[in-house]
Design an enzyme around this catalytic site. Sequence first.
Site, mmCIF file in Angstrom:
data_model
loop_
_atom_site.group_PDB
_atom_site.id
_atom_site.type_symbol
_atom_site.label_atom_id
_atom_site.label_comp_id
_atom_site.label_asym_id
_atom_site.label_seq_id
_atom_site.Cartn_x
_atom_site.Cartn_y
_atom_site.Cartn_z
ATOM 1 N N ASP A 1 31.210 62.868 18.065
ATOM 2 C CA ASP A 1 32.582 62.355 17.934
ATOM 3 C C ASP A 1 33.659 63.450 17.897
ATOM 4 O O ASP A 1 34.711 63.282 18.521
ATOM 5 C CB ASP A 1 32.706 61.459 16.689
ATOM 6 C CG ASP A 1 32.135 60.064 16.916
ATOM 7 O OD1 ASP A 1 31.890 59.710 18.085
ATOM 8 O OD2 ASP A 1 31.934 59.330 15.928
ATOM 9 N N GLY B 1 25.209 56.164 10.787
ATOM 10 C CA GLY B 1 26.515 55.994 11.421
ATOM 11 C C GLY B 1 26.554 54.705 12.229
ATOM 12 O O GLY B 1 27.495 53.908 12.122
ATOM 13 N N PHE C 1 30.315 60.229 13.623
ATOM 14 C CA PHE C 1 29.071 61.007 13.565
ATOM 15 C C PHE C 1 28.799 61.592 14.954
ATOM 16 O O PHE C 1 29.557 61.371 15.900
ATOM 17 C CB PHE C 1 27.901 60.127 13.100
ATOM 18 C CG PHE C 1 27.529 59.032 14.071
ATOM 19 C CD1 PHE C 1 28.196 57.817 14.067
ATOM 20 C CD2 PHE C 1 26.508 59.207 15.003
ATOM 21 C CE1 PHE C 1 27.864 56.810 14.963
ATOM 22 C CE2 PHE C 1 26.161 58.207 15.904
ATOM 23 C CZ PHE C 1 26.850 56.995 15.880
ATOM 24 N N ASP D 1 20.807 51.721 21.975
ATOM 25 C CA ASP D 1 20.466 53.062 22.457
ATOM 26 C C ASP D 1 21.707 53.607 23.138
ATOM 27 O O ASP D 1 22.298 52.949 23.991
ATOM 28 C CB ASP D 1 19.279 53.045 23.421
ATOM 29 C CG ASP D 1 18.718 54.456 23.561
ATOM 30 O OD1 ASP D 1 18.158 54.970 22.566
ATOM 31 O OD2 ASP D 1 18.878 55.069 24.634
HETATM 32 P P1 ITT Z 1 18.126 55.042 16.385
HETATM 33 O O1 ITT Z 1 17.311 55.303 17.627
HETATM 34 O O2 ITT Z 1 17.295 54.913 15.151
HETATM 35 O O3 ITT Z 1 19.107 53.911 16.552
HETATM 36 P P2 ITT Z 1 19.286 57.608 17.038
HETATM 37 O O4 ITT Z 1 20.344 58.470 16.416
HETATM 38 O O5 ITT Z 1 17.957 58.249 17.359
HETATM 39 O O6 ITT Z 1 19.067 56.334 16.096
HETATM 40 P P3 ITT Z 1 19.729 57.219 19.864
HETATM 41 O O7 ITT Z 1 18.318 57.500 20.215
HETATM 42 O O8 ITT Z 1 20.417 56.052 20.528
HETATM 43 O O9 ITT Z 1 19.918 56.946 18.315
HETATM 44 O O10 ITT Z 1 20.559 58.561 20.127
HETATM 45 C C1 ITT Z 1 21.914 58.478 20.199
HETATM 46 C C2 ITT Z 1 22.520 59.842 19.976
HETATM 47 O O11 ITT Z 1 23.716 59.904 20.794
HETATM 48 C C3 ITT Z 1 23.012 59.973 18.534
HETATM 49 O O12 ITT Z 1 22.057 60.569 17.704
HETATM 50 C C4 ITT Z 1 24.268 60.826 18.709
HETATM 51 O O13 ITT Z 1 23.927 62.182 18.798
HETATM 52 C C5 ITT Z 1 24.810 60.344 20.052
HETATM 53 N N1 ITT Z 1 25.740 59.209 19.858
HETATM 54 C C6 ITT Z 1 25.505 57.891 20.092
HETATM 55 N N2 ITT Z 1 26.566 57.153 19.731
HETATM 56 C C7 ITT Z 1 27.471 58.005 19.235
HETATM 57 C C8 ITT Z 1 28.753 57.844 18.684
HETATM 58 O O14 ITT Z 1 29.288 56.654 18.490
HETATM 59 N N3 ITT Z 1 29.404 58.940 18.307
HETATM 60 C C9 ITT Z 1 28.864 60.160 18.455
HETATM 61 N N4 ITT Z 1 27.647 60.410 18.940
HETATM 62 C C10 ITT Z 1 26.947 59.332 19.340
#
Ligand code: ITT
Length: 204
Positions: free
Chosen positions: A159, A11, A156, A71
């Site tokens: 959201d 996403g 994702f 992050d």
């Molecule tokens: P990377 O570390 O590989 O980038 P990750 O999904 O583990 O991927 P994070 O550690 O930054 O990323 O965790 C962010 C979480 O916060 C993500 O998995 C979502 O559950 C939520 N999140 C972040 N941005 C979002 C968005 O734009 N919309 C909805 N949920 C979001």
Amino acid sequence: MKLLVATNNRGKLAEMRTLLNLPGLELVTPLEAGLPADFDVEETGTTFEENAILKAVQYAQATHLPALADDSGLEVEALDGQPGVYSKRFAGEDKTDQYRIDFLLAKLPADLPEGALTARFVAAVAFANPAGEVLKIEKGFCEGHITRHQRGTNGFGYDPIFVVNAVNRTMAELSAAEKDLYSHRGDGVTRIRPFIEQYLKSQI
Ligand code: ITT
């Protein structure tokens, strides 16, 4: 110039592709850069900035490419800012987005009306050069509130339960272009983009 988008989250990657659509910039995924599919960075920081830096540095060092890491997470006021940096792991490892949503909704105080469920999305974006030196970090925000009745299928993560105050629709009801306009990631990447453009010019 090649720029590694330092994420395993599809996403985020899709959003980064639009937000960083710059002439002369070729975005590369970790797989395209030759990293193994299970390459991961341990997110040991307690702030979004710390974790974004850990990811930017380690991905840049592993690929010898400039890297941009994000992050991000959701801060809910009634939960004292949780899940915050633990947004991905809050409900346990390897859960689905729907499981995480249900887990978060179950934690909300039952007596609070929806309008009082203030929340915000936060993103820290960090840029590291191929030597793994962080040259720039920016933060982006999106103000909103949580709805107990999830709506929309775009985007994702959390959201579907996050209502963007500016438009009074959930993030999952927004088109990709609208999400880029209002989201924390759109805000953070827009702030760091001029620096990347400058860096790009200096490399030619
Ligand atoms: P990377 O570390 O590989 O980038 P990750 O999904 O583990 O991927 P994070 O550690 O930054 O990323 O965790 C962010 C979480 O916060 C993500 O998995 C979502 O559950 C939520 N999140 C972040 N941005 C979002 C968005 O734009 N919309 C909805 N949920 C979001």
